[in-house]
Design an enzyme around this catalytic site. Structure first.
Site, PDB file in Angstrom:
ATOM      1  N   GLY B 324      33.370  41.096  42.142  1.00 38.83           N
ATOM      2  CA  GLY B 324      33.441  39.576  41.935  1.00 38.83           C
ATOM      3  C   GLY B 324      33.608  38.521  43.007  1.00 38.83           C
ATOM      4  O   GLY B 324      33.405  38.790  44.391  1.00 38.83           O
ATOM      5  N   SER B 325      34.472  37.505  42.882  1.00 40.11           N
ATOM      6  CA  SER B 325      34.437  36.433  43.753  1.00 40.11           C
ATOM      7  C   SER B 325      35.532  36.768  44.777  1.00 40.11           C
ATOM      8  O   SER B 325      35.683  36.314  45.821  1.00 40.11           O
ATOM      9  CB  SER B 325      35.055  35.051  43.137  1.00 40.11           C
ATOM     10  N   THR B 326      36.292  38.049  44.512  1.00 42.67           N
ATOM     11  CA  THR B 326      37.409  38.124  45.454  1.00 42.67           C
ATOM     12  C   THR B 326      36.442  38.954  46.702  1.00 42.67           C
ATOM     13  O   THR B 326      37.127  38.992  48.013  1.00 42.67           O
ATOM     14  CB  THR B 326      38.232  39.493  45.018  1.00 42.67           C
TER      15      THR B 326
END
Lengths: 385, 632
Positions: B324-326
């Site tokens: 995801g956004s990580t």
């Protein structure tokens, strides 16, 4: 050669004290040394306990020495006269054991008289030598060559041998036969006759094989190749050789034999006691014991040579051979030289009857020694003592 | 005198014959002496060996397994005494009969009976086989009383592995269990009835060192096989296994597990960003490793295997999640490497069109104009679509690989999975289709093909924070003697620089700082308030299903309205303290919903706790004394 020693009386009638003075102390010392070795080994066999074997063996040894002395003090002429009777009694006992004997160790060997148990085949070992000595005493040197006169002594040997073999007791049977042959030999029977006997004997092997019990055959087969059955019949021989071999020159030390104390060696207190001795005291111990026996044999031979009557010579020599055969067969057996047969080691193995036989034999030898100057006519004694 | 002469003749014959006989006797006696010489001198060595073989049985002495302790010396796994009844086939009359008799004394299940019959048949006759384990005192005394009637049966004191903290430690420690037939190597040690080998975790990874070396004792036996005594001078003691010192902080591990266990299924990794030491590695739900030490019951095993939350899997190293956004830090670094400037602006109106496809931002109404820090801080998807379009998948994958994704990191734990960093070649090989431009955009927000483990995410953050190619490990070293001596092991490694300009890393760290510590940051409400302990982080929320256009038109359903297994994974990665990074943390809560709402609080609490416990902090703890390993 003249063996007449004019300084000594020709036909002495010895007093009790004189007899006592004549006793062969050297022989008694040897007997004690052997007996003590036996007690020590039985002490070790019981893992350092007097019970159950060593203490009883001591009692038997004491009793046996007493009997030996009594036998020794009887006049040689008494034994000369009673030879046939003793043989007859022994023969009857053998027949009796065949008829009513109880079965011990899988074979009929014992007569139980409640007080003592008699093993007639043991009695016969002495009786046979006596009767043959008595018989050959009566034969002139030229008579020995006459085959007809050899029929009776052959019967005297073969009848008890047959009875013993039938029990079945291969070891004692063979002993009787061998000592019989030895008597014939020292009596002067012609050499070629023995050659015939050997040939005949070899020829008889296949026939004799038929008469052997299964376990006896197995023992012979196992002897020829013990490793074929390491846990069965070959077990005794293999374990005995391991025990002997691991003893080395000096042995593992008294009470330290692992083969015997961990019970890998069966019957260590009886037939295989030599193995135990050689394991704990090594080759030196074994040779020392062999040396003691050799001294006994030399003693026996010396007594025979010094006797002035032919009966005494033959008897002493025969008894000595008897002893020798015990020793040789037993030790050769535990070392895997001959098949396993039930022959004890004289004065060492646990067991009363064999010890009695040996001590009576030695008593007779002493009697011969004490009465060595007594002359007995070839035709026999007519006068009472 | 004829008669006397004849007697002399007889005497002459007798003497000659007796001499002959004597010679024969001498020859026979010499034979005996010769035989004695042969057996007792020439062959003596051979027979002495045979006699030793007869009387001596060799017995193996199992070495005590090494303890496992944490970085402060707290024992996590040790050994306790255990009474069991064993059976030696060669000493029994008959195994089945003996088991019947034993069954009268203590309870024996059919299962045990079958097992003993099987094992006695397959193992060597003198190898003892355990009939029952973990006996109570009354059972022990009942067996002892009846022992004389049961040859071959005896009571044995063994050692059983004990895990002092149960479930929370299992993901790292693993467990020991009986040797299965396929694991037999011919080493007789493995055939001992009580022998256990590591089957998972560090127990498996470091099994040989923990195991130690078998000793031997020589037992004197008699002809019947009875043991007479032990030859103590010839005893060769077993070498105990080495004591394993972990990098783990047990208290922190317990703390982390407690946080994770509040959720259905979650995992977390806490690492030192400098030296790669893993301080906590949790995976929930977990299981009790003690259950395996004595032989796990089929019931418990069935429960573990059939649990949909797969407790047997260590999700920290084997759980694969879309980051995801990580993942956006990697995209930013790749873009910077490709020449993008931090000041480059992009406008987010809630979506971006590529060809005839429309790519949405998580914020439907859009973020407006953003620079790079703003893009990370607010986790704007559109900003990263723009970056990705310009950077291309090749540079992004290269940067991801450089930060430890898509490959096993070599942590000393079994079961580590490599994850996926998609490339053009990878897609052609794995799926058989060429790379699509739109897939670059999907990858840029950590969705699509890309998959990573929590451990990889933690390493990624460690590398961002330190600028070095940090790799993780859970072992500090070993001690030869339990409880004393220096810890000998891997020296604190010096990791190579990443070959990424420090300015780029600094920018990304600054952005992560902003995520947590600035208003409008996605994790602003999860910041650590204590001065000097502040963390920097990045939220992640990864979809597990595709949102259809119809759904989007109707209005995306809130996570809470979906069945659990369709909910988003919540992720959070962070390091702290923000200006002097020392620790990093990655948290994944499966189907937990939003990263900031669910995962960030866990990371915050863990990072607070780890700083509180830091040996260099005022409230910190002394590191295991006599340690030679430098604390990074």
């Amino acid at each position: 050669m003249d063996f007449t020693d004019l300084s000594r009386p020709r036909n002495p009638r010895l007093k009790f004290s004189q007899k006592l003075a004549q006793i062969s102390w050297g022989l008694i010392f040897l007997v004690l040394a052997l007996g003590a070795s036996g007690v020590a080994m039985l002490y070790s066999a019981a893992d350092g306990n007097m019970e159950p074997w060593a203490s009883r063996q001591m009692v038997r040894l004491g009793f046996g020495l007493l009997i030996m002395s009594v036998v020794a003090l009887f006049d040689i002429r008494f034994w000369f006269r009673q030879s046939y009777l003793i043989y007859l009694v022994a023969l009857l006992l053998l027949v009796a054991v065949e008829v009513m004997g109880s079965t011990g160790m899988g074979a009929q060997r014992w007569i139980d008289l409640q007080v003592i148990r008699i093993q007639p085949s043991e009695v016969m070992k002495v009786a046979l030598v006596m009767v043959l000595a008595r018989y050959f005493h009566g034969l002139a040197s030229e008579d020995i060559a006459r085959p007809t006169l050899l029929v009776l002594p052959m019967a005297l040997v073969l009848v008890p041998t047959g009875l013993v073999l039938k029990q079945p007791d291969l070891g004692t049977g063979a002993l009787l036969l061998m000592v019989g042959v030895a008597m014939f030999f020292i009596a002067g029977v012609r050499m070629w006759k023995f050659a015939v006997l050997v040939v005949a004997g070899l020829g008889a092997i296949p026939i004799g094989w038929q008469f052997l019990h299964a376990y006896q055959r197995q023992r012979v087969l196992t002897f020829l190749n013990p490793e074929s059955d390491p846990l069965g019949s070959g077990y005794h021989t293999i374990q005995s050789k391991i025990a002997l071999g691991s003893g080395g020159l000096f042995g593992r030390g008294f009470l330290q034999g692992t083969q015997t104390h961990l019970e890998f060696l069966p019957e260590k207190q009886t037939d295989f006691i030599f193995t135990m001795l050689a394991e704990e005291f090594g080759m030196l111990g074994g040779l020392a014991l062999l040396g003691l026996y050799t001294l006994v044999f030399v003693y026996g031979a010396a007594i025979a040579f010094r006797s002035r009557n032919h009966f005494g010579r033959l008897l002493a020599m025969g008894l000595m051979i008897n002893l020798f055969l015990y020793v040789f067969i037993n030790i050769a057996m535990v070392m895997g030289l001959i098949p396993v047969v039930g022959v004890p080691l004289p004065l060492i193995s646990y067991g009363g009857t064999a010890m009695m036989t040996v001590l009576i034999s030695l008593g007779l030898m002493m009697s011969i020694s004490i009465h060595r100057d007594v002359r007995i006519p070839r035709t026999g004694l007519n006068t009472e003592l | 005198m004829a008669r006397r002469n004849d007697d002399q003749t007889r005497y002459r014959i007798f003497t000659r014959r007796a001499m002959l006989l004597g010679a024969g006797q001498a020859a026979l006696l010499s034979t005996l002496a010769g035989r004695m010489y042969y057996l007792q001198i020439l062959e003596s060595d051979r027979y002495a060996t045979l006699a030793e073989d007869n009387r001596i049985n060799l017995r193996l002495l199992a070495p005590p397994r090494g303890r496992i302790i944490d970085r402060f010396g707290l024992p996590l796994a040790d050994n306790v005494q255990n009474y069991r009844v064993v059976l030696v086939r060669e000493q029994t009359r008959d195994v089945a009969w003996t088991l019947d008799a034993l069954g009268q004394i203590i309870e024996l299940s059919d299962y045990d009976r079958e097992r003993v019959l099987r094992e006695t048949a397959s193992k060597r006759a003198f190898v003892p086989v355990t009939v029952r384990d973990n006996l109570t005192w009354p059972q022990v005394s009942r067996i002892e009383v009846n022992a004389p009637e049961l040859p071959g049966v005896s009571i044995d004191v063994g050692r059983t592995r004990r895990y002092l903290f149960g479930d929370p430690m299992t993901p790292v420690l693993g467990y020991v269990s009986a040797v299965s037939e396929s694991e037999l190597t011919g080493d007789p040690l493995l055939e001992l009835p009580d022998f256990r080998i590591g089957k998972n975790g560090v127990e498996r990874q470091h099994d040989l060192k923990l195991r130690g070396a078998a000793g031997t004792s020589q037992i004197e036996v008699n002809a019947a096989g009875r043991v007479i005594r032990e030859l103590t001078q010839r005893r060769n003691e077993a070498v105990p296994g080495k004591e394993l010192v972990l990098t783990l902080d047990a208290e922190l591990q317990l703390f982390a597990h407690e946080q994770l266990a509040a959720h259905e299924s979650a995992s977390a990794v806490v690492m030192n960003v400098e030296n790669g030491e893993v301080l906590a590695l949790g995976s929930a739900p977990s299981y009790d490793a003690n259950a395996f030490s004595l032989g796990i019951s089929p019931d418990y095993w069935g429960t573990l295997v059939n649990d949909p939350l797969s407790p047997l899997t260590n999700k920290a190293v084997a759980g694969l999640y879309a980051p995801g956004s990580t993942f956006k830090m990697i995209v930013a670094l790749a873009a910077l490497g490709a020449g993008a400037s931090p000041g480059d602006l992009a406008f987010c109106r809630g979506w971006l069109e590529l060809g005839n496809a429309r790519f949405h931002c998580w914020k439907k109404q859009g973020h407006g104009w953003l620079d790079m820090i703003g893009g990370i801080k607010q986790s704007c998807d559109v900003y990263f679509y723009e970056l990705a379009k310009r950077t291309g998948i090749d540079r992004i994958s290269e940067m991801a690989t450089r930060f430890g994704l898509g490959q096993p990191l070599g942590v000393d734990l079994p079961g580590e999975r490599p994850g996926v960093v998609p490339t053009r070649e990878w897609k052609l090989g794995a799926i058989g289709e060429p790379w699509q431009k739109g897939e670059t955009l999907v990858t840029a927000i950590g969705q699509g093909f890309i998959l990573a483990t929590p451990l990889q995410l933690a390493v990624m953050v460690a590398r961002i924070a330190s600028g070095r190619a940090v790799t993780p490990r859970v072992t500090r070293g070993f001690r030869e003697v339990e409880g004393e001596g220096p810890v000998v092991g891997a020296e604190a490694p010096v990791f190579a620089p990443l070959d990424v300009p420090e300015a780029h890393l600094k920018l990304v760290r600054q952005a992560m700082d902003a995520v947590v510590n600035e208003q409008k940051g996605t994790a602003y409400w999860r910041r650590i308030a204590k001065e000097g302990w502040e963390m920097a982080g990045k939220t992640g929320t990864s979809q597990v299903r595709r949102i259809t256009k119809a759904e989007r038109d109707e209005g995306v359903k809130k996570n809470e309205e979906l069945p659990w297994r369709f909910r988003d994974h919540a992720l959070f990665v962070a390091f702290a303290p923000v200006h002097k990074p020392r620790y990093c943390c990655a948290v994944v809560v499966e189907h937990g919903g939003g990263g900031s709402k669910v995962a960030a609080p866990i990371a915050r609490d863990i990072l607070t706790e780890v700083q509180r416990r830091d040996p260099s902090a005022a409230e910190g703890l002394p590191l295991l004394a006599s340690s030679q390993v430098r604390e990074g």
